[in-house]
Enzyme design. Sequence first.
Site, short mmCIF file in Angstrom:
data_model
loop_
_atom_site.label_atom_id
_atom_site.label_comp_id
_atom_site.label_asym_id
_atom_site.label_seq_id
_atom_site.Cartn_x
_atom_site.Cartn_y
_atom_site.Cartn_z
N LYS A 36 0.84 -1.14 -0.08
CA LYS A 36 0.12 0.11 0.09
C LYS A 36 0.89 1.20 -0.06
O LYS A 36 0.73 2.01 -0.80
CB LYS A 36 -0.76 -0.13 1.28
N ASN A 37 1.67 1.37 0.82
CA ASN A 37 2.60 2.74 1.07
C ASN A 37 3.46 2.57 -0.08
O ASN A 37 4.31 3.73 -0.20
CB ASN A 37 3.25 2.52 2.43
N CYS A 87 -5.23 13.46 12.73
CA CYS A 87 -5.85 12.12 12.51
C CYS A 87 -5.86 11.40 13.64
O CYS A 87 -5.19 11.77 14.60
CB CYS A 87 -4.95 11.31 11.11
N ARG A 102 0.07 14.85 12.93
CA ARG A 102 0.87 14.46 11.59
C ARG A 102 0.80 15.91 10.79
O ARG A 102 0.23 16.02 9.73
CB ARG A 102 0.09 13.45 10.84
N ASP A 131 4.39 0.82 12.04
CA ASP A 131 3.28 0.24 11.54
C ASP A 131 3.09 -1.31 11.93
O ASP A 131 2.26 -1.86 11.43
CB ASP A 131 3.23 0.31 9.92
N ARG A 137 -8.73 -0.28 4.29
CA ARG A 137 -7.67 0.49 3.67
C ARG A 137 -6.52 0.08 3.31
O ARG A 137 -5.86 0.46 2.48
CB ARG A 137 -7.57 1.55 4.64
N1 EPU Z 1 5.86 15.13 10.61
C1 EPU Z 1 6.18 16.34 10.90
N2 EPU Z 1 6.11 17.26 9.71
C2 EPU Z 1 6.01 16.86 8.36
C3 EPU Z 1 6.03 15.31 8.09
C4 EPU Z 1 5.84 14.35 9.06
O1 EPU Z 1 6.26 16.81 11.81
O2 EPU Z 1 6.00 17.63 7.52
C5 EPU Z 1 6.11 14.14 11.75
C6 EPU Z 1 4.91 13.43 11.81
O3 EPU Z 1 3.72 13.95 12.48
C7 EPU Z 1 5.24 12.05 12.54
C8 EPU Z 1 6.54 11.93 12.01
O4 EPU Z 1 6.87 13.01 11.36
O5 EPU Z 1 5.28 12.15 13.80
C9 EPU Z 1 6.86 10.92 10.66
O6 EPU Z 1 5.64 11.14 9.92
P1 EPU Z 1 5.95 10.57 8.26
O7 EPU Z 1 5.86 11.84 7.57
O8 EPU Z 1 7.02 9.68 8.25
O9 EPU Z 1 4.62 9.84 8.14
P2 EPU Z 1 3.77 9.52 6.73
O10 EPU Z 1 4.66 10.03 5.76
O11 EPU Z 1 2.61 10.49 6.94
C10 EPU Z 1 4.19 7.17 6.25
C11 EPU Z 1 3.18 6.20 6.12
C12 EPU Z 1 2.41 5.37 7.54
C13 EPU Z 1 3.57 5.16 8.36
C14 EPU Z 1 4.58 6.44 8.42
C15 EPU Z 1 6.22 6.09 9.55
C16 EPU Z 1 2.52 6.28 3.87
C17 EPU Z 1 1.38 6.55 2.83
N3 EPU Z 1 2.00 6.28 5.10
O12 EPU Z 1 3.22 8.17 6.69
O13 EPU Z 1 1.87 4.53 7.22
O14 EPU Z 1 3.13 5.04 9.64
O15 EPU Z 1 4.93 6.74 7.14
O16 EPU Z 1 6.48 5.09 8.99
O17 EPU Z 1 3.65 6.03 3.62
C18 EPU Z 1 -0.06 2.89 7.83
O18 EPU Z 1 0.12 2.39 6.56
O19 EPU Z 1 -0.70 2.45 8.69
C19 EPU Z 1 0.65 4.38 8.07
C20 EPU Z 1 0.05 5.14 8.84
#
Ligand code: EPU
Length: 417
Positions: A22-23, A117, A122, A305, A397
């Site tokens: 998915k990711n 969320c 996030r 995850d 999802r």
């Molecule tokens: N963060 C910030 N600012 C930003 C971006 C992130 O403060 O601009 C913080 C977030 O709030 C969090 C941390 O940085 O505390 C890491 O977040 P990240 O951006 O890495 O998460 P994401 O990219 O939104 C992806 C996966 C998630 C997975 C996380 C961490 C996808 C579509 N989603 O989310 O997957 O948990 O990386 O590995 O790739 C899931 O599949 O259940 C899922 C939530």
Amino acid sequence: MDKLVIEGGVPLNGEVAISGAKNAALPLLCASLLSAEPLTLTQVPQLNDVRTMEKLLTQMGVKRSSGVPGEVTLDAASIDWPLAPYELVKTMRASILALGPLVARCGEARVSLPGGCAIGLRPVDQHVKGLAAMGAEIDLENGYISARAKHLTGTQFVFDLVTVTGTENLMMAATLADGTTVLENAAREPEIVDLADCLNAMGARVAGAGSDRIVIEGVARLHGATHRIMPDRIETGTFLAAVAATGGDALLRGTRAGTLDAVVEKLREAGATIVTDGDTMRVSRTTPLTASGLRTTPFPGFPTDMQAQFMALATCAQGTSVITETIFENRMMHVQELVRLGASIEVEGNTAIVKGVTHLAGADVMATDLRASACLVIAGLIAQGKTTIGRIYHLDRGYEHIEQKLGALGARITRIN
Ligand code: EPU
């Protein structure tokens, strides 16, 4: 609303095929926006998040076609509407992944701010800051991010923190920027390597993906390509945990073991036997589960995850497991539901102290997010008696055909309406 009913206590035995990730799929679908020629993806998982992303892209004017199952072609010859509306973004935060490709290709984009969320605040400040560093003019108004740039310009950008979709967004945008972009403190997740492979197949020049320094030399345009999506390492980890938790013996096909070393190590510590051979992984457990602690960290550490699924297994391990979540501030919501099933867990801040009990007992529980749902499924599989899990739309999802796959392994699991 659908519910899952599980009659627990049956060890999982047999074979299961792992789906595309998915990711990885979500950013790869967005990569189609970068080229006027079609991008064909294979091994696309049939998931609600994938359908939402496809809907988002088709609303923009991208043409979607599908041949054999799991194969999707996206043709972004013209993008009429570089907009990601609130109605879709609020259901799937990954919609933010359209921002970078849209600005790079169309020179403008309007993407709704995702908002908070269930698992945490996030924010997307790093995505915005990075695009601004590449020369985009950004306005935040009426809940939307508006970005404009005649041409993005290569830059050196250091992420304040490690972000997976932030890295993917900027990496995609940089492929069409003038000059070279260097992303420092980049995320190293395997899905980023998969995206870079696809971008390079489309004619991009991305080097260093999988390390914390990614160098992208911008090119004038990208062309079409065909790309096979990597196996889902979290689905793999979830099945490994489920089989180990139930004391079963199963063969997982179509995996990539090297993408989940930290998970395999922890499951072995907990008593599982895991043997890798090519793209298969065999998991079994004959000795009692033993407690083992973990901290979630960005790749290559233990993935957030998989935290909830591992906790389900820890509920019945001998001893006390200390599980600390460091990525998201509110990713312990499954704890209360596990306690309803008889688990003994105390939470202090972002740490759960799990004291192993001899057994769980079935009850009605409620899923709160995707991975919490997977945790409850595992708990239901080991609990004695009947567990009914509500709000399983979260599960749909991110897990393809989960009840069929578990059913084929012998689980007594049914979906009711
Ligand atoms: N963060 C910030 N600012 C930003 C971006 C992130 O403060 O601009 C913080 C977030 O709030 C969090 C941390 O940085 O505390 C890491 O977040 P990240 O951006 O890495 O998460 P994401 O990219 O939104 C992806 C996966 C998630 C997975 C996380 C961490 C996808 C579509 N989603 O989310 O997957 O948990 O990386 O590995 O790739 C899931 O599949 O259940 C899922 C939530």
